[in-house]
Enzyme design. Sequence first.
Site, short mmCIF file in Angstrom:
data_model
loop_
_atom_site.label_atom_id
_atom_site.label_comp_id
_atom_site.label_asym_id
_atom_site.label_seq_id
_atom_site.Cartn_x
_atom_site.Cartn_y
_atom_site.Cartn_z
N GLY A 74 -2.05 3.44 14.36
CA GLY A 74 -1.36 2.82 13.22
C GLY A 74 -2.02 3.22 11.91
CE LYS A 116 -4.15 -1.72 2.32
NZ LYS A 116 -5.14 -1.29 3.33
CG ASP A 144 -8.69 1.43 3.80
OD1 ASP A 144 -9.40 0.50 3.39
OD2 ASP A 144 -7.45 1.36 3.92
#
Length: 283
Positions: free
Chosen positions: A129, A66, A102
């Site tokens: 995170g 990613k 996301d």
Amino acid sequence: MSSNIGVMGHPIGHTKSPIFQQAGLNELGIDETFEAWDVLPEDLEDKVATFREKGFIAACVTLPHKQAVIPMVDELTEAAESVGAVNWIFNRDGKLIGHNTDCNGFLRALKEEAGFDPKGADAVVFGAGGAARAIVYALKTAGVNRLTIANRTVEKAQALANDFSEGRFKPTATGMSRDELSNYVPYANLLVNTTSLGMAGGPAELATPATADMISADAVGYDAVYAPPMTKFLREVEEAGGEPAGGMTMLVFQGIEGFEMATGKTAPVDTMFTALERALKSG
Ligand code: ATR
């Protein structure tokens, strides 16, 4: 010959994306096969180059690529740039656009599963995170009123808060002790766990970032951990009288967002969820 749409990662064997994506393509009569490509880090650049070919539509990007794909695409959307991760690449006439779904996937999951719109909400995000980053950005764009980032390592929460502070939007950073959390959790109407607490097979499967006695009965609790489906955290939310919502929906809605941007069509959401549920039941 490779297909024009798929997901790439390494390892890739576990991914359920092709199952629900294919169900969506079939339902809309789109004659493509959604493939799963196992791509080693050293082969990533060559693979991404093939995405420029005529006819290629889109690739969903998963771990560990990613971040690595960022310099390999031609343009980043604001979401990808802000989150610092690309989970979809679209081929627009030979130009590769790196995007991150996301954020919208999370907002859509909240809306569809809990009927919750974070606009004006007081929210606490546990963790700092990669998943927290996408969710903090999503909540910022959705217009939350107040946001607290709680993390075991408070410096990481502070760094994340600083990254997204802008104008009136100033997230507060805190540690995860009971004392610290008691200043924020009881007043929040949205709680989101992005830590690995509660994850099946992990060292803290029976742990939760917050307990029922601290959680408001008005709160929606969202857990980005999706295995098990009912984590300890979600049970605490339920015990408090709040509304629990689970992580599988975020995973599917990030895919649905990507599907819609790839095909330019509204996704058959129910068909895609049904296909996934059937696949999960049969193992
Ligand atoms: P992801 O990309 O899925 O968000 P990550 O970047 O590894 O995964 O982040 C994991 C998060 O879980 C971090 O916020 C981590 O806290 P630290 O920053 O203090 O490491 C949190 N986490 C992991 N194990 C934890 C534990 N036992 N107690 C509390 N937080 C934990």
